[in-house]
Design an enzyme around this catalytic site. Structure first.
Site, PDB file in Angstrom:
ATOM      1  N   ARG A 104       0.843  -1.184   0.000  1.00  0.00           N
ATOM      2  CA  ARG A 104       0.000   0.000   0.000  1.00  0.00           C
ATOM      3  C   ARG A 104       0.880   1.235   0.000  1.00  0.00           C
ATOM      4  O   ARG A 104       1.726   1.386   0.877  1.00  0.00           O
ATOM      5  CB  ARG A 104      -0.837  -0.015   1.290  1.00  0.00           C
ATOM      6  CG  ARG A 104      -2.273   0.269   1.079  1.00  0.00           C
ATOM      7  CD  ARG A 104      -3.084  -0.020   2.299  1.00  0.00           C
ATOM      8  NE  ARG A 104      -2.594   0.538   3.550  1.00  0.00           N
ATOM      9  CZ  ARG A 104      -3.394   0.990   4.511  1.00  0.00           C
ATOM     10  NH1 ARG A 104      -4.693   0.966   4.333  1.00  0.00           N
ATOM     11  NH2 ARG A 104      -2.914   1.438   5.641  1.00  0.00           N
ATOM     12  N   THR A 108      -1.108   7.601  -0.734  1.00  0.00           N
ATOM     13  CA  THR A 108      -2.393   7.472  -1.452  1.00  0.00           C
ATOM     14  C   THR A 108      -3.247   6.332  -0.890  1.00  0.00           C
ATOM     15  O   THR A 108      -4.445   6.265  -1.153  1.00  0.00           O
ATOM     16  CB  THR A 108      -2.160   7.167  -2.948  1.00  0.00           C
ATOM     17  OG1 THR A 108      -1.517   5.873  -3.047  1.00  0.00           O
ATOM     18  CG2 THR A 108      -1.272   8.215  -3.591  1.00  0.00           C
ATOM     19  N   ASP A 200       0.233  -2.878  12.143  1.00  0.00           N
ATOM     20  CA  ASP A 200       0.666  -3.301  10.814  1.00  0.00           C
ATOM     21  C   ASP A 200       1.003  -4.795  10.852  1.00  0.00           C
ATOM     22  O   ASP A 200       2.001  -5.216  11.439  1.00  0.00           O
ATOM     23  CB  ASP A 200       1.895  -2.488  10.384  1.00  0.00           C
ATOM     24  CG  ASP A 200       2.236  -2.743   8.922  1.00  0.00           C
ATOM     25  OD1 ASP A 200       2.264  -1.783   8.149  1.00  0.00           O
ATOM     26  OD2 ASP A 200       2.453  -3.929   8.566  1.00  0.00           O
ATOM     27  N   ASP A 203       4.511  -5.913   9.449  1.00  0.00           N
ATOM     28  CA  ASP A 203       5.632  -5.537  10.330  1.00  0.00           C
ATOM     29  C   ASP A 203       5.643  -6.368  11.603  1.00  0.00           C
ATOM     30  O   ASP A 203       6.700  -6.766  12.088  1.00  0.00           O
ATOM     31  CB  ASP A 203       5.534  -4.048  10.690  1.00  0.00           C
ATOM     32  CG  ASP A 203       5.965  -3.160   9.523  1.00  0.00           C
ATOM     33  OD1 ASP A 203       6.704  -3.648   8.651  1.00  0.00           O
ATOM     34  OD2 ASP A 203       5.544  -1.994   9.490  1.00  0.00           O
TER      35      ASP A 203
HETATM   36  O1  LIG Z   1      -7.180  -2.859   2.574  1.00  0.00           O
HETATM   37  P1  LIG Z   1      -5.986  -2.018   2.319  1.00  0.00           P
HETATM   38  O2  LIG Z   1      -6.208  -0.573   2.645  1.00  0.00           O
HETATM   39  O3  LIG Z   1      -5.432  -2.196   0.932  1.00  0.00           O
HETATM   40  O4  LIG Z   1      -4.875  -2.450   3.377  1.00  0.00           O
HETATM   41  C1  LIG Z   1      -4.552  -3.743   3.661  1.00  0.00           C
HETATM   42  C2  LIG Z   1      -3.196  -4.093   3.183  1.00  0.00           C
HETATM   43  O5  LIG Z   1      -2.207  -3.334   3.860  1.00  0.00           O
HETATM   44  C3  LIG Z   1      -1.213  -4.205   4.397  1.00  0.00           C
HETATM   45  O6  LIG Z   1      -0.214  -4.419   3.472  1.00  0.00           O
HETATM   46  P2  LIG Z   1       1.120  -3.540   3.415  1.00  0.00           P
HETATM   47  O7  LIG Z   1       1.041  -2.528   2.336  1.00  0.00           O
HETATM   48  O8  LIG Z   1       1.455  -3.034   4.768  1.00  0.00           O
HETATM   49  O9  LIG Z   1       2.165  -4.614   2.944  1.00  0.00           O
HETATM   50  P3  LIG Z   1       2.852  -5.774   3.798  1.00  0.00           P
HETATM   51  O10 LIG Z   1       1.843  -6.859   3.962  1.00  0.00           O
HETATM   52  O11 LIG Z   1       3.996  -6.158   2.934  1.00  0.00           O
HETATM   53  O12 LIG Z   1       3.291  -5.196   5.102  1.00  0.00           O
HETATM   54  C4  LIG Z   1      -1.992  -5.474   4.669  1.00  0.00           C
HETATM   55  O13 LIG Z   1      -1.132  -6.572   4.781  1.00  0.00           O
HETATM   56  C5  LIG Z   1      -2.907  -5.547   3.491  1.00  0.00           C
HETATM   57  O14 LIG Z   1      -2.349  -6.185   2.367  1.00  0.00           O
HETATM   58  O1  LIG Z   2      -4.618  -1.699  10.088  1.00  0.00           O
HETATM   59  C1  LIG Z   2      -3.964  -2.035   9.081  1.00  0.00           C
HETATM   60  C2  LIG Z   2      -4.210  -1.500   7.810  1.00  0.00           C
HETATM   61  C3  LIG Z   2      -3.474  -1.934   6.770  1.00  0.00           C
HETATM   62  N1  LIG Z   2      -2.501  -2.839   6.967  1.00  0.00           N
HETATM   63  C4  LIG Z   2      -2.256  -3.354   8.186  1.00  0.00           C
HETATM   64  O2  LIG Z   2      -1.354  -4.183   8.339  1.00  0.00           O
HETATM   65  N2  LIG Z   2      -2.994  -2.933   9.228  1.00  0.00           N
HETATM   66 MG   LIG Z   3       2.505  -3.781   6.151  1.00  0.00          MG
END
Ligand SMILES: O=P(O)(O)OC[C@H]1O[C@H](OP(=O)(O)OP(=O)(O)O)[C@H](O)[C@@H]1O
Ligand SMILES: O=c1cc[nH]c(=O)[nH]1
Ligand SMILES: [Mg+2]
Length: 209
Positions: A104, A108, A200, A203
């Site tokens: 994400r 944005t 997150d 993370d």
């Molecule tokens: O519904 P959304 O608003 O799209 O958010 C959810 C997404 O955000 C996080 O990913 P992130 O971008 O943190 O990637 P990661 O899993 O690699 O940490 C989570 O793991 C989802 O994939």
């Molecule tokens: O709360 C949230 C939103 C997006 N991605 C995450 O990992 N946690």
């Molecule tokens: Mg993430």
């Protein structure tokens, strides 16, 4: 219209509370995510078709039931969706695993695709997407669109925590996809994080913050 199933089994709710707790470290977090995925797996696969098979017990001939052999693909959305894969593979060891890489954009909040590798016969498989967090819904919705472009027809989405607004986005954009979740949380904060959520997920799983 999508069916949204809230799986509120006491064991799942107990483990989810531990997951939400900021004191829970990466090792326990990983274990809990896998355990919850495995427990949720029972409900996610509840409508899998069975067929009668003839067997012989040590006592007599008998008719038992076995899965009809519909093939399954588990498709985690990287990175956080990886955390749920082992739990699901414990239940369905013959499943193939595809990967969709999305992150994400922090400003944005739109998902950016960086990887996609799916089983060749994805069109014939029952697809289970694993995605712990459905926040704005953008990542889940894009992953489903991508899978449909590759021919997937039977798709279900498995989450740990969804926001109300994100659920609305995905169910509107993909009314044919059923969604399973362990929690539906109230809202998003100004950074697009689910409130109360669990922070997150990526993370916390991989210890990157
Ligand atoms: O519904 P959304 O608003 O799209 O958010 C959810 C997404 O955000 C996080 O990913 P992130 O971008 O943190 O990637 P990661 O899993 O690699 O940490 C989570 O793991 C989802 O994939
Ligand atoms: O709360 C949230 C939103 C997006 N991605 C995450 O990992 N946690
Ligand atoms: Mg993430």
């Amino acid at each position: 219209m999508s069916k949204v199933t809230l799986i509120d089994h006491p064991l799942i709710q107990h483990k989810l509370t531990l997951l939400r707790d900021k004191k829970t470290g990466a090792k326990d977090f990983r274990e809990l995510v896998n355990e919850i995925a495995m427990l949720m797996g029972y409900e996610v696969t509840r409508d899998f078709q069975l067929e009668n098979v003839e067997i012989e017990t040590p006592i007599c001939k008998a008719t038992g039931k076995m899965l009809t052999g519909k093939k399954v693909a588990i498709v985690p959305i990287l990175r956080a969706g990886l955390g749920m894969v082992d739990g699901m593979l414990k239940l369905i060891p013959a499943a193939k695993v595809g990967h969709i890489g999305l992150y994400r954009n922090e400003e944005t909040l739109k998902p950016v695709e960086y990887y996609c590798k799916l089983p060749q016969d994805i069109a014939e498989r029952e697809v289970i997407i694993t995605e712990p967090m459905l926040a704005t819904g953008g990542s889940s919705s894009d992953a489903i669109t991508l899978l449909k472009k590759r021919g997937a027809k039977n798709i279900r989405l498995m989450c740990l925590v969804c926001s109300k607004q994100g659920l609305e986005v995905v169910t509107n954009e993909h009314p044919d996809v059923d969604i399973y979740t362990a929690a539906i949380d109230e809202k998003l904060n100004e950074h697009g994080y689910i409130v109360p959520g669990l922070g997150d997920a990526g993370d916390r799983l991989f210890g990157t913050k």
